[in-house]
Scaffold this motif. Structure first.
Motif, short mmCIF file in Angstrom:
data_model
loop_
_atom_site.label_atom_id
_atom_site.label_comp_id
_atom_site.label_asym_id
_atom_site.label_seq_id
_atom_site.Cartn_x
_atom_site.Cartn_y
_atom_site.Cartn_z
N GLY A 109 0.86 -1.18 0.00
CA GLY A 109 0.00 0.00 0.00
C GLY A 109 0.89 1.22 0.00
O GLY A 109 1.93 1.27 -0.65
N GLY A 110 0.49 2.25 0.76
CA GLY A 110 1.34 3.42 0.85
C GLY A 110 0.57 4.69 1.07
O GLY A 110 -0.60 4.70 1.43
N GLY A 111 1.28 5.80 0.83
CA GLY A 111 0.71 7.13 1.04
C GLY A 111 1.42 7.92 2.11
O GLY A 111 0.96 8.97 2.51
N LEU A 138 5.90 -0.12 1.24
CA LEU A 138 4.90 0.93 1.12
C LEU A 138 5.48 2.10 0.32
O LEU A 138 6.53 2.65 0.68
N THR A 139 4.80 2.47 -0.75
CA THR A 139 5.26 3.61 -1.54
C THR A 139 4.86 4.93 -0.88
O THR A 139 3.89 4.99 -0.12
N ASN A 140 5.60 5.97 -1.18
CA ASN A 140 5.23 7.27 -0.62
C ASN A 140 4.17 7.93 -1.48
O ASN A 140 3.71 7.38 -2.49
N ARG A 141 3.75 9.13 -1.09
CA ARG A 141 2.61 9.77 -1.75
C ARG A 141 2.87 10.10 -3.21
O ARG A 141 1.95 10.07 -4.03
N ASP A 142 4.12 10.46 -3.53
CA ASP A 142 4.37 10.84 -4.91
C ASP A 142 4.79 9.66 -5.78
O ASP A 142 5.01 9.82 -6.98
N GLY A 143 4.90 8.47 -5.18
CA GLY A 143 5.23 7.29 -5.95
C GLY A 143 6.68 7.20 -6.39
O GLY A 143 7.04 6.31 -7.16
N HIS A 144 7.51 8.10 -5.87
CA HIS A 144 8.92 8.11 -6.28
C HIS A 144 9.84 7.51 -5.22
O HIS A 144 11.06 7.57 -5.36
N GLY A 145 9.26 6.96 -4.19
CA GLY A 145 10.07 6.33 -3.16
C GLY A 145 9.29 5.21 -2.47
O GLY A 145 8.06 5.22 -2.45
N GLY A 146 10.03 4.24 -1.95
CA GLY A 146 9.41 3.13 -1.24
C GLY A 146 10.08 2.92 0.11
O GLY A 146 11.26 3.27 0.31
N TRP A 147 9.33 2.32 1.03
CA TRP A 147 9.79 2.08 2.40
C TRP A 147 9.64 0.58 2.66
O TRP A 147 8.54 0.03 2.59
N ALA A 148 10.77 -0.07 2.92
CA ALA A 148 10.78 -1.52 3.12
C ALA A 148 11.23 -1.86 4.53
O ALA A 148 12.09 -1.18 5.10
N ASN A 149 10.65 -2.93 5.08
CA ASN A 149 11.19 -3.43 6.35
C ASN A 149 12.30 -4.43 6.05
O ASN A 149 12.61 -4.75 4.90
N SER A 150 12.91 -4.95 7.11
CA SER A 150 14.08 -5.81 6.93
C SER A 150 13.75 -7.09 6.18
O SER A 150 14.54 -7.57 5.36
N THR A 181 14.83 3.00 2.81
CA THR A 181 14.17 3.83 1.80
C THR A 181 14.82 3.57 0.45
O THR A 181 16.05 3.56 0.34
N LEU A 182 13.99 3.38 -0.57
CA LEU A 182 14.47 3.12 -1.92
C LEU A 182 13.89 4.19 -2.84
O LEU A 182 12.68 4.44 -2.83
N HIS A 183 14.75 4.83 -3.61
CA HIS A 183 14.33 5.94 -4.46
C HIS A 183 14.22 5.51 -5.92
O HIS A 183 15.09 4.80 -6.44
#
Length: 534
Positions: A109-111, A138-150, A181-183
């Protein structure tokens, strides 16, 4: 309701070239048959359902020329952070979603918003603290970054030895290991190992997105990122009669490929219908300022570098010439001033090589445009595709954007007023789910350059504001024109399709625009949304 409708006792924004107003509209069998005053529609009253506007405003159905209904629907159906206000609330929402969905293999998901976190980069460690038993991405609001757990990083085999891809980067700890964080293109490292969406998943997300759009009066749109699975989903729901709005698809250009793609895109274009037209190609030229991946003419302040060119500028003209010759409209993602210049240069090359056509190429986002390039929009017939909600001071601007741009380039941001003054056609879009698709919010920010939720803040580049009539026209006549729909939609006129929106007030009199809501949405004269407490 019957096949006849008459709207009376309010204001009607006709959205014609004169920006004229009416008081009443009559509809028969989904087509507008009369526009004017009460006397002009009186002959259509027998047997008609009468909608008493009671002073409210009737407008053409809104067209959003840059939006992601499928991505937005995904977020609505998965771990949705779009309504959260800070990191604490987001973490609570993630924990709650995980607890209530023990059957989900991956939490997706994301946001989330970058300004919630130090350095705009949330860590895997923080995400592990709320979900440690399953992978999370989870992607961020602008869709240009993601947040991953281990666990997600581990599943993808991402480690200190993983190189950054050419079109993105991994945020790293001091020892070189992934921070979480992945860009940009680096997101694909994790996304490639996630369980793929099924056909049913794609359809469900698209239909959820459509319901959301109709609730905001959006009856037509251009989907700004359509790959094969989404193209096929549009075709299936269209064939079943479940596609209510009218969609133009901006088919995704694989930035790692070349001209060989055009044959496949032409095949998809042949699979068009009256409600679904895959006639545009989306070229993603750069990233965003906040992770300094937007392509800039001069280096960023503080961090240096000029960003990322997602498509080689030396080949861009070749691609656009070929797409233009093949009859495709091109929509460019441009954030930085270099990306905008590269896009304009490519369109100019196509105009010189192929001659002029009516393909209406457009630059979306137009965040930073060098002043010398402003007149080129009109000169080259390029649409200025704006997302006005971003044109205000907020956490992104103060903490992330302006420090990287510096004072002069910050003053060039979102030059809507200058573009209109120079003769460019202003076209409205939201980029939902990056930001709300509420057209009324977009119009208020375009006119005030202040956020709707913090109206006391100083305006961002106030001289670039446009008046509300211009803003509303951008989401009706302007966006319909961009979608090549102006002969059927975008204005309220005799013989046009009765895609109509009833607002809960006349915001020109009883504003503000940002507090205005949609009471009813009609598509082809049929009521497809009505606000429950309206």
């Amino acid at each position: 309701m019957s096949n006849k409708l008459v709207f009376v006792n309010g204001k009607v924004f006709v959205a014609d070239a004169a920006r004229s107003w009416a008081r009443a509209v009559a509809v028969s069998n989904g087509i507008v048959v009369a526009v004017g005053h009460e006397s002009d529609v009186s002959g259509h009253l027998p047997g008609a359902d009468v909608v008493d506007l009671e002073g409210r405003l009737l407008t053409p159905g809104f067209t959003d020329a840059h939006i992601h209904p499928h991505h937005g629907g995904q977020k609505l159906l998965t771990c949705n952070l779009l309504d959260e206000v800070d990191a604490e609330a987001a973490l609570g929402a993630i924990r709650s979603y995980a607890d209530s969905h023990p059957e989900v293999e991956w939490i997706t998901g994301g946001g989330w918003s970058q300004d919630w976190f130090a350095g705009a980069c949330p860590s895997a460690e923080v995400l592990d603290s709320v979900v440690g038993d399953r992978p999370v991405f989870l992607t961020n609001r602008d869709g240009h970054g993601g947040w991953a757990n281990s666990l997600a990083l581990e599943a993808a085999g991402v480690s200190s030895a993983t190189p950054d891809p050419p079109d993105g980067r991994l945020e790293r700890l001091s020892d070189g290991s992934p921070q979480g964080t992945l860009h940009e293109g680096a997101m694909e490292l994790v996304q490639s190992v996630m369980p793929p969406e099924t056909d049913a998943d794609v359809e469900a997300a698209l239909l959820a997105g459509q319901r959301h759009l109709l609730s905001f009066g959006i009856t037509s749109w251009q989907d700004a990122w359509v790959e094969e699975s989404l193209h096929d989903a549009y075709r299936r729901i269209d064939e079943r009669g479940d596609l209510i709005g009218t969609a133009v698809a901006a088919l995704w250009w694989d930035r790692n490929g070349g001209l060989e793609q055009i044959e496949r895109l032409e095949e998809w274009r042949r699979q068009r219908s009256p409600r679904y037209r895959p006639t545009t190609v989306k070229l993603m030229l750069d990233g965003v300022v906040e992770n300094y991946s937007a392509s800039m003419l001069e280096p960023y302040d503080r961090v240096g570098g000029t960003g990322i060119d997602m498509i080689d500028p030396h080949r861009l003209g070749e691609f656009v010439v070929a797409l233009d010759a093949a009859g495709f409209q091109v929509q460019f993602h441009v954030i930085g001033d270099a990306a905008a210049r590269h896009a304009l240069d490519a369109v100019e090359t196509a105009r010189v090589t192929n001659g002029w056509s009516d393909l209406r190429h457009g630059l979306a986002h137009i965040q930073v445009v060098h002043p010398s390039d402003i007149p080129r929009f009109h000169r080259l017939g390029v649409a200025a595709l704006a997302q006005p909600l971003w044109a205000c001071e907020d956490g992104y601007q103060a903490e992330l954007t302006q420090p990287f741009l510096g004072e002069e380039r910050s003053s060039w941001q979102y030059p809507f007023g200058s573009l209109v003054a120079a003769g460019a056609t202003l076209v409205g879009g939201s980029d939902w789910s990056v930001s709300t698709c509420d057209v009324m919010h977009q119009i208020e920010v375009a006119a005030t350059r202040r956020p709707v939720h913090k109206r006391d803040l100083a305006p961002l580049n106030a001289a670039e504001a446009v008046d509300p009539v211009t803003g509303l026209a951008a989401y009706t006549a302007g966006a319909a024109w961009f979608n090549h729909e102006e002969r059927r939609r975008g204005t309220i006129a005799v013989d046009k399709v009765a895609d109509l929106v009833v607002l809960d007030r006349d915001p020109f009199v009883d504003g503000p625009f940002g507090d205005t809501r949609v009471d009813m949405t009609f598509v082809g004269g049929s009521l497809v949304y009505e606000r429950e407490d309206g």
